[in-house]
Design an enzyme around this catalytic site. Structure first.
Site, PDB file in Angstrom:
ATOM      1  N   MET A 131     -12.317   3.925  -0.827  1.00  0.00           N
ATOM      2  CA  MET A 131     -13.007   4.124   0.452  1.00  0.00           C
ATOM      3  C   MET A 131     -13.740   5.456   0.371  1.00  0.00           C
ATOM      4  O   MET A 131     -13.418   6.426   1.065  1.00  0.00           O
ATOM      5  CB  MET A 131     -11.999   4.088   1.599  1.00  0.00           C
ATOM      6  CG  MET A 131     -11.431   2.705   1.847  1.00  0.00           C
ATOM      7  SD  MET A 131     -10.147   2.689   3.121  1.00  0.00           S
ATOM      8  CE  MET A 131      -8.718   3.080   2.100  1.00  0.00           C
TER       9      MET A 131
ATOM     10  N   ASP B 266      -6.693  -6.625   4.198  1.00  0.00           N
ATOM     11  CA  ASP B 266      -6.024  -5.335   4.341  1.00  0.00           C
ATOM     12  C   ASP B 266      -6.133  -4.870   5.784  1.00  0.00           C
ATOM     13  O   ASP B 266      -7.233  -4.661   6.300  1.00  0.00           O
ATOM     14  CB  ASP B 266      -6.694  -4.315   3.415  1.00  0.00           C
ATOM     15  CG  ASP B 266      -6.036  -2.952   3.442  1.00  0.00           C
ATOM     16  OD1 ASP B 266      -5.078  -2.759   4.208  1.00  0.00           O
ATOM     17  OD2 ASP B 266      -6.487  -2.063   2.689  1.00  0.00           O
TER      18      ASP B 266
ATOM     19  N   HIS C 215      -1.156  -1.419  -4.135  1.00  0.00           N
ATOM     20  CA  HIS C 215      -2.440  -1.045  -3.537  1.00  0.00           C
ATOM     21  C   HIS C 215      -2.519   0.467  -3.407  1.00  0.00           C
ATOM     22  O   HIS C 215      -1.606   1.114  -2.893  1.00  0.00           O
ATOM     23  CB  HIS C 215      -2.575  -1.710  -2.165  1.00  0.00           C
ATOM     24  CG  HIS C 215      -3.974  -1.718  -1.637  1.00  0.00           C
ATOM     25  ND1 HIS C 215      -4.950  -2.549  -2.134  1.00  0.00           N
ATOM     26  CD2 HIS C 215      -4.555  -1.008  -0.635  1.00  0.00           C
ATOM     27  CE1 HIS C 215      -6.068  -2.361  -1.462  1.00  0.00           C
ATOM     28  NE2 HIS C 215      -5.858  -1.420  -0.554  1.00  0.00           N
TER      29      HIS C 215
ATOM     30  N   MET D  71     -11.605  -6.218   5.212  1.00  0.00           N
ATOM     31  CA  MET D  71     -10.869  -5.251   6.010  1.00  0.00           C
ATOM     32  C   MET D  71     -10.636  -5.842   7.402  1.00  0.00           C
ATOM     33  O   MET D  71     -11.579  -6.170   8.111  1.00  0.00           O
ATOM     34  CB  MET D  71     -11.644  -3.937   6.126  1.00  0.00           C
ATOM     35  CG  MET D  71     -11.707  -3.132   4.832  1.00  0.00           C
ATOM     36  SD  MET D  71     -10.085  -2.622   4.204  1.00  0.00           S
ATOM     37  CE  MET D  71      -9.447  -1.650   5.567  1.00  0.00           C
TER      38      MET D  71
ATOM     39  N   SER E  23       0.837  -1.198   0.000  1.00  0.00           N
ATOM     40  CA  SER E  23       0.000   0.000   0.000  1.00  0.00           C
ATOM     41  C   SER E  23       0.871   1.246   0.000  1.00  0.00           C
ATOM     42  O   SER E  23       1.581   1.522   0.972  1.00  0.00           O
ATOM     43  CB  SER E  23      -0.906   0.011   1.234  1.00  0.00           C
ATOM     44  OG  SER E  23      -1.586   1.245   1.320  1.00  0.00           O
TER      45      SER E  23
ATOM     46  N   ASP F 295      -4.869   3.349  -1.964  1.00  0.00           N
ATOM     47  CA  ASP F 295      -5.981   3.668  -1.062  1.00  0.00           C
ATOM     48  C   ASP F 295      -6.517   5.071  -1.324  1.00  0.00           C
ATOM     49  O   ASP F 295      -5.810   6.063  -1.137  1.00  0.00           O
ATOM     50  CB  ASP F 295      -5.512   3.576   0.392  1.00  0.00           C
ATOM     51  CG  ASP F 295      -5.335   2.140   0.859  1.00  0.00           C
ATOM     52  OD1 ASP F 295      -6.285   1.354   0.707  1.00  0.00           O
ATOM     53  OD2 ASP F 295      -4.252   1.810   1.366  1.00  0.00           O
TER      54      ASP F 295
ATOM     55  N   MET G 173      -9.300   7.815  -0.172  1.00  0.00           N
ATOM     56  CA  MET G 173     -10.188   8.158   0.934  1.00  0.00           C
ATOM     57  C   MET G 173     -10.747   9.561   0.724  1.00  0.00           C
ATOM     58  O   MET G 173     -10.013  10.471   0.341  1.00  0.00           O
ATOM     59  CB  MET G 173      -9.436   8.064   2.261  1.00  0.00           C
ATOM     60  CG  MET G 173      -8.971   6.657   2.579  1.00  0.00           C
ATOM     61  SD  MET G 173      -8.119   6.514   4.154  1.00  0.00           S
ATOM     62  CE  MET G 173      -6.449   6.929   3.662  1.00  0.00           C
TER      63      MET G 173
ATOM     64  N   HIS H 121      -8.409   0.869  -4.271  1.00  0.00           N
ATOM     65  CA  HIS H 121      -9.361   0.615  -3.193  1.00  0.00           C
ATOM     66  C   HIS H 121     -10.084   1.922  -2.873  1.00  0.00           C
ATOM     67  O   HIS H 121      -9.518   2.820  -2.262  1.00  0.00           O
ATOM     68  CB  HIS H 121      -8.593   0.085  -1.972  1.00  0.00           C
ATOM     69  CG  HIS H 121      -9.427  -0.158  -0.775  1.00  0.00           C
ATOM     70  ND1 HIS H 121      -8.876  -0.349   0.474  1.00  0.00           N
ATOM     71  CD2 HIS H 121     -10.769  -0.264  -0.601  1.00  0.00           C
ATOM     72  CE1 HIS H 121      -9.835  -0.560   1.350  1.00  0.00           C
ATOM     73  NE2 HIS H 121     -10.997  -0.501   0.727  1.00  0.00           N
TER      74      HIS H 121
END
Length: 220
Positions: free
Chosen positions: A68, A175, A33, A137, A8, A35, A37, A66
């Site tokens: 979120m 994760d 990965h 998660m 990540s 992330d 957000m 990913h």
């Protein structure tokens, strides 16, 4: 079943991001990965399409995005155009999960569906035949450095068992809070894609990646 490490980049040193990515790729990590957000679905804010677009040509790793974010269907097309290979959305963040999955398929990306620690494993059952990957998660999304939630192992086992009973070949990614000291437990439970942030990028990213890969190759 293939086993993959997905470092990540949220935990990487962004002053050295290109070099850090290369260290993980050169030592066997097939995924990267990413992330995302939004400050709504989770409290934190990270990065988005411009960062992904800027690194897409710097690595041959699978760009594992990913999301979120609340109502991620709004951003699927943009992340596909920015270079995502795999887009994962949260079941809890989608008003219409099936429509969101279909939108990802339209982009040509692979589909991932994630669940938070509070969500029961059975919640993904209706979608197992529509996705390529389930992301469990094992910490609460939005913050790094949390401890692995042990109950996540039961979720992984349940999802793997259900997929096998239905004859489905589905990747299970996990994760949160995974280190060299506990990764075997996660793999033994049925996961085959491991996300690691701090465990890879704190210290020597190349050596840490190599150490993870040595363990994961034991399962192939």
């Amino acid at each position: 079943m293939r086993y993959e490490l997905a470092p990540s980049i949220l935990a990487a040193d962004f002053k050295e991001l290109g070099a850090e990515m290369k260290r993980t790729e050169d030592n066997g990590a097939g995924y990267l990965h990413f992330d995302v957000m939004d400050g709504m679905f989770v409290p934190s804010i990270s990065f988005g399409m411009p960062v992904l677009a800027s690194i897409r040509e710097a690595t041959a790793q699978v760009k594992d995005v990913h999301l979120m974010v609340q109502e991620p269907i709004r951003y699927i097309e943009a992340f596909g155009e920015a270079g995502a290979d795999l887009i994962t959305v949260h079941l809890e963040a989608c008003e219409d999960v099936a429509a969101t999955i279909a939108k990802i398929r339209e982009t040509g990306c692979k589909v991932g569906l994630s669940i938070c620690p509070e969500t029961d494993a059975a919640a993904v059952d209706p979608y197992l035949d529509q996705v390529d990957m389930i992301l469990v998660m094992s910490v609460h999304p939005g913050f790094g450095g949390q401890k692995f939630i042990p109950e996540s192992l039961d979720k992984i086992r349940q999802i793997r068992r259900t997929a096998e009973e239905r004859g489905l070949s589905v990747d299970i990614e996990v994760d949160g809070g995974i280190y060299l000291t506990n990764v075997r437990e996660v793999l033994d439970a049925g996961a085959n894609i491991i996300v690691a942030g701090s465990a890879v990028f704190r210290g020597d990213a190349g050596k840490n990646t190599k150490d993870f890969m040595e363990i994961m190759r034991e399962y192939e």
